[in-house]
Design a protein around this motif. Sequence first.
Motif, mmCIF file in Angstrom:
data_model
loop_
_atom_site.group_PDB
_atom_site.id
_atom_site.type_symbol
_atom_site.label_atom_id
_atom_site.label_comp_id
_atom_site.label_asym_id
_atom_site.label_seq_id
_atom_site.Cartn_x
_atom_site.Cartn_y
_atom_site.Cartn_z
ATOM 1 N N ALA A 184 -36.050 90.832 92.902
ATOM 2 C CA ALA A 184 -37.075 90.505 91.919
ATOM 3 C C ALA A 184 -36.989 89.032 91.519
ATOM 4 O O ALA A 184 -36.816 88.160 92.367
ATOM 5 C CB ALA A 184 -36.957 91.439 90.717
ATOM 6 N N TRP A 185 -37.106 88.760 90.213
ATOM 7 C CA TRP A 185 -37.143 87.376 89.738
ATOM 8 C C TRP A 185 -35.801 86.668 89.870
ATOM 9 O O TRP A 185 -35.736 85.429 89.884
ATOM 10 C CB TRP A 185 -37.613 87.330 88.277
ATOM 11 N N SER A 234 -49.009 98.544 83.234
ATOM 12 C CA SER A 234 -48.301 97.898 84.342
ATOM 13 C C SER A 234 -49.214 97.800 85.557
ATOM 14 O O SER A 234 -50.259 98.451 85.635
ATOM 15 C CB SER A 234 -47.037 98.681 84.700
ATOM 16 N N GLY A 235 -48.797 97.007 86.513
ATOM 17 C CA GLY A 235 -49.646 96.731 87.657
ATOM 18 C C GLY A 235 -50.017 97.946 88.468
ATOM 19 O O GLY A 235 -51.136 98.050 88.973
ATOM 20 N N THR A 236 -49.096 98.886 88.625
ATOM 21 C CA THR A 236 -49.355 100.080 89.418
ATOM 22 C C THR A 236 -49.394 101.349 88.558
ATOM 23 O O THR A 236 -49.396 102.454 89.082
ATOM 24 C CB THR A 236 -48.280 100.250 90.510
ATOM 25 N N TRP A 260 -51.660 89.201 87.190
ATOM 26 C CA TRP A 260 -50.557 90.122 86.943
ATOM 27 C C TRP A 260 -50.795 90.867 85.646
ATOM 28 O O TRP A 260 -51.462 90.369 84.729
ATOM 29 C CB TRP A 260 -49.218 89.360 86.850
ATOM 30 N N GLU A 261 -50.194 92.045 85.548
ATOM 31 C CA GLU A 261 -50.157 92.775 84.293
ATOM 32 C C GLU A 261 -48.845 92.430 83.576
ATOM 33 O O GLU A 261 -48.151 91.490 83.946
ATOM 34 C CB GLU A 261 -50.282 94.285 84.550
ATOM 35 N N HIS A 262 -48.502 93.219 82.580
ATOM 36 C CA HIS A 262 -47.361 92.925 81.724
ATOM 37 C C HIS A 262 -46.050 92.845 82.500
ATOM 38 O O HIS A 262 -45.105 92.175 82.068
ATOM 39 C CB HIS A 262 -47.269 93.999 80.636
ATOM 40 N N ASP A 263 -45.965 93.521 83.628
ATOM 41 C CA ASP A 263 -44.736 93.534 84.421
ATOM 42 C C ASP A 263 -44.719 92.451 85.495
ATOM 43 O O ASP A 263 -43.980 92.549 86.474
ATOM 44 C CB ASP A 263 -44.530 94.906 85.061
ATOM 45 N N ARG A 269 -41.375 91.065 86.888
ATOM 46 C CA ARG A 269 -40.607 91.964 87.751
ATOM 47 C C ARG A 269 -41.211 92.121 89.133
ATOM 48 O O ARG A 269 -40.488 92.232 90.124
ATOM 49 C CB ARG A 269 -40.464 93.335 87.082
ATOM 50 N N VAL A 270 -42.541 92.140 89.230
ATOM 51 C CA VAL A 270 -43.185 92.533 90.483
ATOM 52 C C VAL A 270 -43.752 91.367 91.284
ATOM 53 O O VAL A 270 -44.250 91.575 92.384
ATOM 54 C CB VAL A 270 -44.313 93.561 90.218
ATOM 55 N N SER A 271 -43.676 90.151 90.761
ATOM 56 C CA SER A 271 -44.337 89.023 91.429
ATOM 57 C C SER A 271 -43.477 88.338 92.469
ATOM 58 O O SER A 271 -43.884 87.302 93.022
ATOM 59 C CB SER A 271 -44.787 87.996 90.384
ATOM 60 N N GLY A 272 -42.282 88.857 92.727
ATOM 61 C CA GLY A 272 -41.427 88.239 93.721
ATOM 62 C C GLY A 272 -40.985 86.835 93.351
ATOM 63 O O GLY A 272 -40.765 85.995 94.235
ATOM 64 N N GLY A 273 -40.850 86.585 92.063
ATOM 65 C CA GLY A 273 -40.407 85.264 91.604
ATOM 66 C C GLY A 273 -41.525 84.278 91.348
ATOM 67 O O GLY A 273 -41.265 83.172 90.851
ATOM 68 N N GLN A 274 -42.780 84.643 91.656
ATOM 69 C CA GLN A 274 -43.872 83.688 91.496
ATOM 70 C C GLN A 274 -44.113 83.310 90.039
ATOM 71 O O GLN A 274 -44.356 82.144 89.712
ATOM 72 C CB GLN A 274 -45.160 84.256 92.099
ATOM 73 N N VAL A 275 -44.073 84.304 89.148
ATOM 74 C CA VAL A 275 -44.294 84.017 87.730
ATOM 75 C C VAL A 275 -43.198 83.099 87.201
ATOM 76 O O VAL A 275 -43.471 82.092 86.538
ATOM 77 C CB VAL A 275 -44.356 85.328 86.920
ATOM 78 N N LEU A 276 -41.955 83.419 87.497
ATOM 79 C CA LEU A 276 -40.850 82.591 87.020
ATOM 80 C C LEU A 276 -40.927 81.188 87.608
ATOM 81 O O LEU A 276 -40.718 80.190 86.903
ATOM 82 C CB LEU A 276 -39.517 83.242 87.369
ATOM 83 N N ASP A 277 -41.227 81.082 88.883
ATOM 84 C CA ASP A 277 -41.292 79.772 89.518
ATOM 85 C C ASP A 277 -42.335 78.883 88.840
ATOM 86 O O ASP A 277 -42.093 77.695 88.594
ATOM 87 C CB ASP A 277 -41.629 79.920 91.006
ATOM 88 N N ARG A 278 -43.479 79.449 88.533
ATOM 89 C CA ARG A 278 -44.516 78.653 87.888
ATOM 90 C C ARG A 278 -44.065 78.165 86.505
ATOM 91 O O ARG A 278 -44.290 77.006 86.138
ATOM 92 C CB ARG A 278 -45.809 79.450 87.766
#
Length: 437
Positions: free
Chosen positions: A70-71, A241-243, A413-416, A419-428
Amino acid sequence: MSAVSRQPGTVLTDHLFQVPLDHAAPHGEQIEVYAREVVAAGKERADLPWLLFLQGGPGGRANRPLGRDAWLDRALDDYRVLLLDQRGTGRSTPATRQTLPLRGGAQEQAEYLSYFRADSIVRDAELIRHQLLGEHGKWSLLGQSFGGFCALTYLSLAPAGLREALVTGGLAGLRSSAADVYRAAYPRVTRKNRAHYARYPQDVEAVRRVVEHLAVAPARLPGGGLLTVPAFQSLGLMLGSGTGSDTLHYLLEDAWVRGSAGLELSDTFLAGVQSRLSFAEGPLYAVLHESIYGQRSVDAGSTAWAAERVRKEFPEFDAAAALQTGDPVHFTGEMIYPWMFETDPVLQPLQGAAELLAQRTDWPDLYRPEVLAANQVPVAAAVYHDDMYVDTAGSLATADAVRGLRTWVSNEWEHDGLRVSGGQVLDRLIRMVRGEL
């Protein structure tokens, strides 16, 4: 000596800290707070900056990593990560139906639990920072959901300990009472219901069939809990959540089985429902949920089961009325109701303490707007468009009130998303806080 273990690509170190139950009485009763240090394999001795992770909740333990999953995969490129089991959770001194009776009766339990909000969590973190980094060392902070609420408290109470703060889906309304929060939340949950039924129109009838059945014969869950109509409606927590919408649909697909007495709710369905509704893994989420909004300067009264009170203002969540009119039955969302302490065996012993906390009127303030207005710590926040759990409008108002805070508003993305973005949210967010975006 701290225990050290290895997973593919990571080295894990256990830490256990003694902290005061009441930070205003530092030499009084002590409790334990556990944290897991994670560093990329091969960087164990590198001079890396620390990143403290605060999980969502309240009452949620830190994630249990499986290598660079994950992140964490992105975080470990740059940081030495500390996953904190916030007081009362995980491997920290537990606060559950099994341990709280040791405190005494409901009054003693409620008084003990009053020290488990964001202000105490932040002060725990400060003691831990001093032990790991020294008095003048600073660390970065990543707060997910309720962890983001804690980040705002950290920026209010101890900003000198932070190099930077990253927030995902967790900018709380600084001046929002519990009733304000739910008045904004129910319309968002309505939109998530409509989106679910638009995606899966067959679920309108599927949900009605289950509700009609439960209205006559509430079902016993495998763990002993009681599945009532309101309890079934609370599965709507999944819709944020996303799913979650897809998972809810698949759960409904397995609702029925033909037994010797005819159609009945299947064991598969009931087990799936229990896994979603039981608070066995996180009772503090229910017990403390509304108290995280309590601030005496915002609302001098008690939270007083705000989600239950405000629900009456939104008749679309009346399942009995929906059955009569033929309208879709609406699920609820991230709301805690007093009846949960009657239907869930894990919560039943904590009912008295929860009631006392709901009636408490003297909650200290968690945020200092004047400090946030003069903030010097770089802050970047992901705000999810129409987040079901945290009001987007309130988050953006808070962003405007925190000097230098930069937001990224996304409907990807949704609230999660963390966790589910493969690090994309954190990287940004990392690039934003560094001024690269």
